[in-house]
Scaffold this active site. Structure first.
Site, PDB file in Angstrom:
ATOM      1  N   ARG A  25      14.286 -85.099 -53.194  1.00  0.00           N
ATOM      2  CA  ARG A  25      14.242 -85.736 -51.869  1.00  0.00           C
ATOM      3  C   ARG A  25      15.522 -86.534 -51.617  1.00  0.00           C
ATOM      4  NH1 ARG A  25      10.711 -86.637 -47.551  1.00  0.00           N
ATOM      5  NH2 ARG A  25       9.059 -85.431 -48.534  1.00  0.00           N
ATOM      6  N   GLU A  68       6.765 -93.821 -44.302  1.00  0.00           N
ATOM      7  CA  GLU A  68       7.971 -94.093 -45.079  1.00  0.00           C
ATOM      8  C   GLU A  68       9.262 -94.204 -44.263  1.00  0.00           C
ATOM      9  OE1 GLU A  68       6.795 -90.570 -47.419  1.00  0.00           O
ATOM     10  OE2 GLU A  68       7.583 -91.681 -49.126  1.00  0.00           O
ATOM     11  N   GLU A 109       0.372 -93.361 -56.821  1.00  0.00           N
ATOM     12  CA  GLU A 109       0.306 -91.908 -56.655  1.00  0.00           C
ATOM     13  C   GLU A 109       0.030 -91.225 -57.997  1.00  0.00           C
ATOM     14  OE1 GLU A 109       3.375 -90.050 -54.295  1.00  0.00           O
ATOM     15  OE2 GLU A 109       2.949 -88.063 -55.108  1.00  0.00           O
TER      16      GLU A 109
HETATM   17  N1  MTE Z   1       1.201 -99.161 -45.597  1.00  0.00           N
HETATM   18  C1  MTE Z   1       0.407-100.057 -46.222  1.00  0.00           C
HETATM   19  N2  MTE Z   1      -0.109-101.078 -45.510  1.00  0.00           N
HETATM   20  N3  MTE Z   1       0.128 -99.957 -47.562  1.00  0.00           N
HETATM   21  C2  MTE Z   1       0.644 -98.938 -48.324  1.00  0.00           C
HETATM   22  O1  MTE Z   1       0.371 -98.860 -49.519  1.00  0.00           O
HETATM   23  N4  MTE Z   1       2.094 -96.930 -48.371  1.00  0.00           N
HETATM   24  C3  MTE Z   1       3.215 -96.253 -47.726  1.00  0.00           C
HETATM   25  C4  MTE Z   1       2.939 -96.018 -46.236  1.00  0.00           C
HETATM   26  N5  MTE Z   1       2.499 -97.230 -45.620  1.00  0.00           N
HETATM   27  C5  MTE Z   1       1.516 -97.978 -47.673  1.00  0.00           C
HETATM   28  C6  MTE Z   1       1.737 -98.129 -46.278  1.00  0.00           C
HETATM   29  C7  MTE Z   1       3.534 -94.965 -48.326  1.00  0.00           C
HETATM   30  S1  MTE Z   1       4.501 -94.939 -49.713  1.00  0.00           S
HETATM   31  C8  MTE Z   1       3.130 -93.786 -47.782  1.00  0.00           C
HETATM   32  S2  MTE Z   1       3.592 -92.302 -48.432  1.00  0.00           S
HETATM   33  C9  MTE Z   1       2.262 -93.744 -46.602  1.00  0.00           C
HETATM   34  O2  MTE Z   1       1.930 -95.040 -46.135  1.00  0.00           O
HETATM   35  C10 MTE Z   1       1.003 -92.979 -46.989  1.00  0.00           C
HETATM   36  O3  MTE Z   1       0.069 -92.948 -45.990  1.00  0.00           O
HETATM   37  P1  MTE Z   1       0.118 -91.935 -44.752  1.00  0.00           P
HETATM   38  O4  MTE Z   1       0.448 -90.583 -45.282  1.00  0.00           O
HETATM   39  O5  MTE Z   1      -1.225 -92.057 -44.175  1.00  0.00           O
HETATM   40  O6  MTE Z   1       1.202 -92.459 -43.851  1.00  0.00           O
HETATM   41  N1  HPA Z   2       6.789 -87.103 -51.232  1.00  0.00           N
HETATM   42  C1  HPA Z   2       5.936 -88.036 -51.686  1.00  0.00           C
HETATM   43  N2  HPA Z   2       5.158 -87.860 -52.712  1.00  0.00           N
HETATM   44  C2  HPA Z   2       5.224 -86.690 -53.355  1.00  0.00           C
HETATM   45  C3  HPA Z   2       6.103 -85.692 -52.938  1.00  0.00           C
HETATM   46  C4  HPA Z   2       6.922 -85.909 -51.820  1.00  0.00           C
HETATM   47  O1  HPA Z   2       7.726 -85.063 -51.390  1.00  0.00           O
HETATM   48  N3  HPA Z   2       5.950 -84.650 -53.776  1.00  0.00           N
HETATM   49  C5  HPA Z   2       5.021 -85.035 -54.670  1.00  0.00           C
HETATM   50  N4  HPA Z   2       4.577 -86.247 -54.415  1.00  0.00           N
HETATM   51 MO1  MOS Z   3       4.434 -92.599 -50.672  1.00  0.00          MO
HETATM   52  S1  MOS Z   3       6.018 -92.979 -51.896  1.00  0.00           S
HETATM   53  O1  MOS Z   3       4.827 -90.868 -50.649  1.00  0.00           O
HETATM   54  O2  MOS Z   3       3.130 -92.751 -51.704  1.00  0.00           O
END
Ligand code: MTE
Ligand code: HPA
Ligand code: MOS
Length: 728
Positions: free
Chosen positions: A279, A660, A201
């Site tokens: 959070r 998550e 990120e």
């Molecule tokens: N799933 C896979 N296969 N690989 C990843 O890197 N990242 C996770 C989750 N699932 C991840 C994953 C995290 S930390 C987040 S915030 C969300 O996917 C981000 O994607 P989304 O917003 O499309 O769910």
């Molecule tokens: N969640 C995940 N990633 C983020 C956030 C949050 O609330 N704020 C900034 N980056």
């Molecule tokens: Mo997920 S920790 O919000 O990339």
């Protein structure tokens, strides 16, 4: 194309003394890059500019990047980097949370969320207990380590970057700042990542900015991919947390007052640590209604590589401490933990400590279904019997709920864009602001476009994410990417459908291709952008009011484990998960996300343990010394069900975010282990609450099963099991 490798050699110094003459004379070496080679600004960071691209003067952790060597092969670059001599002058340093507390080394501000009347709550309580818990950090261990290819385009300061990052826009802005050019000269492209998990990120810019500086200096393409040991050392991970609590409760088990303080180990820069602490605080009550609360969050400044986002973003650490005090309450009353949990579970219409009212609450449905699907009562009876018959192995059970707030807590980030082109052959090129990291986002976005445009998914293609198609994007994070980008895609596709409508009316029996062609010949714009922002958000810490989250994703898990009291080993026998993801956009993806998130949490809470030397040197730099979950760690029985008939009116097509939330459900395994340890302790005549830090490693399980053998050893300091390693 050249390869660059960043070799980190650091300590604590006031004046750096760097000798790169030997390295620069080595075969294949093109040049070395140091702070003086930065044409723009060396002051960077995702929110506050408290970091350097390349250290200048003082370095503040082992793993701080000082410079880079560019050579014609990776091997030549790595060899040369090792030949650079750096001398340091040691400075005082802080490594652990406990050291930071002693030195009051905190980043500002210190956050507080207060609701109700704490004093009155404790007065009302029949019992008050105190406790504490440490939760270790976690390495992201994405399969693909950090990588950047930077290609100078030779005109007007243009640079094109191919980066494995969740944040193309942040990368673009920081590279532009470092190169001293406007953002419109920098294009960042992301095909996909081999996993991000929050680790990509913000921390990806630690590498991408350096590669950009090198490419700019040489005016040639430069690529660098970190080796696993470098990636583990340099890019930080999940924040270790320490929680201290005082909880007041009635004879019934109802909790009426909670005073909790969280301390996180943020490392040598701010990064996202404040948001992560926020959070944690927004999850301090997990799924339980507590009338009188105070939660405080202290972000510790230490000399470790900066810690960052990791799936859950502080939420899991916040809720882990909650489950510790819930367990303590049950144990001090001698009541089953599941009764105390059920008794305190939120009901519809109640409000969180940050004054957000809970509606469309499905916690009770998830709970009851999980209890029933897991056969909890039968399992409990069988485990009790097993424990009566066995002295040195014990079984334990726990059922744990979770409630995860969906939205970036920084309200402005809750926006997204999309750009959709229809070509004259009827094929559609879809772009949106999100990046693909294995979570299936692109698949879901194609599904959304397919549904709105009324054409099969096979006609729609997503090629990549780039800053020149959708600008000013938020990172793909906070599990909200399908909600945000999905709504933007919907918006763009609706525009196109409206433009095509007249041609459909004229030729109702025609095909998609016919309407597209007719519109084209009629000179209709077949490209549309879309935009979305989540409505009604805007919380203020000053007034403790305003909506933080758009909605919540709920889930419940029940796990059963067996521990070996003499070795501390454990087996994961079974886990049953019931997850409310609304009307799933794609059940196959969502079940995969639940399974993957759960397993990643299982690693966090039971297996993965980072070791640091007392001077803050990371010792665990690869899979040989850092154990991530493997096939054998998957519970023998693992059942995931998605709650039926639970539409969510707050997100695209009644779905819910899933990425998550399931991670925390692995806490059911941790607390099942704690339950099994409790059974072992009872045999030694020990009862009542006890401290168990995370991860529940073999050492911790073994020493917590106090018996006649553990009495022969000096009491274990929870912070140290080995003389060479400290708990950070
Ligand atoms: N799933 C896979 N296969 N690989 C990843 O890197 N990242 C996770 C989750 N699932 C991840 C994953 C995290 S930390 C987040 S915030 C969300 O996917 C981000 O994607 P989304 O917003 O499309 O769910
Ligand atoms: N969640 C995940 N990633 C983020 C956030 C949050 O609330 N704020 C900034 N980056
Ligand atoms: Mo997920 S920790 O919000 O990339």
């Amino acid at each position: 194309m050249s390869t660059i490798i960043v070799e980190t050699q650091s300590g604590f110094l006031t004046e750096s003394s760097i000798d790169s003459s030997v390295a620069e004379a080595m075969p294949g070496v093109a040049c070395c890059v140091f702070a003086k080679d930065i044409p723009g600004s060396n002051a960077v960071g995702p929110i506050t500019y408290d970091e350097t691209v390349l250290a200048d003067g003082q370095v503040t952790c082992v793993g701080h990047i000082i410079g880079a060597v560019v050579a014609d092969t990776q091997l030549a670059a790595q060899r040369a980097a090792k030949a650079v001599r750096v001398q340091y002058q040691d400075l005082p340093h802080i490594v652990t949370i406990q050291e930071a507390i002693a030195a009051q080394s905190f980043y500002q501000p210190i956050r507080t969320i207060k609701s109700g009347d704490l004093e009155a709550g404790f007065k009302q309580a029949d019992h008050i207990l105190e406790g504490e818990m440490h939760i270790g950090g976690q390495e992201h261990f994405y399969l693909e380590t950090n990588v950047t290819l930077a290609v100078p385009r030779g005109e007007d300061g243009e640079m094109e970057l191919f980066v494995s990052t969740q944040s193309p826009s942040k990368t673009q802005l920081l590279v532009a700042k470092v190169l001293g050019v406007p953002a419109n000269r920098v294009m960042v492209r992301v095909k996909r990542m081999g996993g991000g998990f929050g680790g990509k990120e913000t921390r990806t810019t630690v590498l991408s900015t350096v590669v950009a500086v090198a490419a700019n200096k040489l005016k040639r393409p430069v690529r660098c991919m970190l080796d696993r040991d470098e990636d583990m050392l340099v890019t930080g991970g999940r924040h270790p947390f320490y929680g201290k609590y005082k909880v007041g409760f009635l004879n019934s088990g109802k909790v009426v007052a909670l005073d909790v303080s969280y301390y996180s180990n943020a490392g040598n820069s701010m990064d996202l640590s404040l948001s992560i602490m926020e959070r944690a605080l927004f999850h301090m009550e997990n799924s339980y209604s507590v009338a009188n609360v105070r939660g405080r969050g202290f972000v510790c400044r230490t000399n470790l590589p900066s810690n960052t986002a990791f799936r859950g973003f502080g939420g899991p650490q916040g809720m882990m401490v909650t489950e510790s005090w819930v367990t303590d309450v049950a144990q001090s009353l001698g009541r089953p933990a599941e009764e105390v949990r059920r008794l305190n579970l939120y009901v519809e219409g109640e409000s969180t400590p940050y004054n957000q009212m809970l509606d469309q609450l499905t916690l009770d449905r998830c709970w009851d279904e999980c209890l029933q699907r897991s056969g909890y009562q039968q399992r409990r009876a069988a485990a009790d019997l097993y424990n009566r018959l066995n002295r040195w192995t014990k079984r334990g059970l726990a059922i744990v709920p979770t409630k995860f707030g969906i939205s970036f807590t920084a309200a402005f980030l809750n926006q997204a864009g999309a750009l959709v082109h229809i070509y004259t052959d009827g094929s559609v090129l879809l772009t949106h602001g999100g990046t693909e990291m294995g979570q299936g986002l692109h698949t879901k976005m194609v599904q959304v476009a397919s549904r709105v445009l009324g054409i099969p998914c096979s006609k729609i293609h997503i090629s990549e994410t780039s800053t020149n198609t959708v600008p000013n994007t938020s990172p793909t994070a906070a599990s909200a990417s399908s909600d945000l980008n999905g709504a933007a895609v919907l918006n763009a596709c609706q525009t196109l459908i409206q433009r095509l409508a007249p041609y459909k009316t004229l030729n109702p029996k025609g095909s998609w291709e016919d309407w597209v062609k007719a519109a084209y010949f009629d000179r209709v714009n077949l490209s549309a952008n879309g935009f979305y922002k989540t409505p009604d958000l805007g919380y203020s810490f000053d007034t403790n009011s305003g909506r933080v989250f758009n909605y919540f994703t709920y889930g419940v898990a029940c796990s059963e484990v067996e521990i070996d009291c003499l070795t501390g080993a454990h087996k994961n026998l079974s886990t049953t998960i019931v997850m409310d993801v609304g009307h799933s956009l794609n059940p196959a993806i969502d079940i995969g996300q639940v399974e993957g998130g759960f397993l990643q949490g299982l690693g966090l809470f039971t297996l993965e343990e980072l070791h640091y030397s007392p001077r803050g040197v990371l010792l665990t730099r690869g899979p040989g010394s850092y154990k991530i979950p493997a096939f054998g760690d998957i519970p023998t029985q693992l059942t995931v069900s998605l709650l039926r008939d639970a539409p969510n009116d707050k997100a695209i097509f009644a779905s819910k975010a899933v990425g998550e939330p399931p991670l925390f459900l692995a806490a059911s395994v941790f607390y099942a282990i704690k339950d099994a340890i409790t059974a072992a302790r009872v045999e030694s005549g020990v009862s009542g609450p006890f401290r168990l830090d995370s991860p529940a490693s073999a050492e911790r399980i073994r020493t917590a099963c106090c018996d006649r053998f553990t009495k022969l050893c000096p009491p274990a300091d929870p912070g140290t099991f080995t003389p060479w390693s400290v708990q950070v």
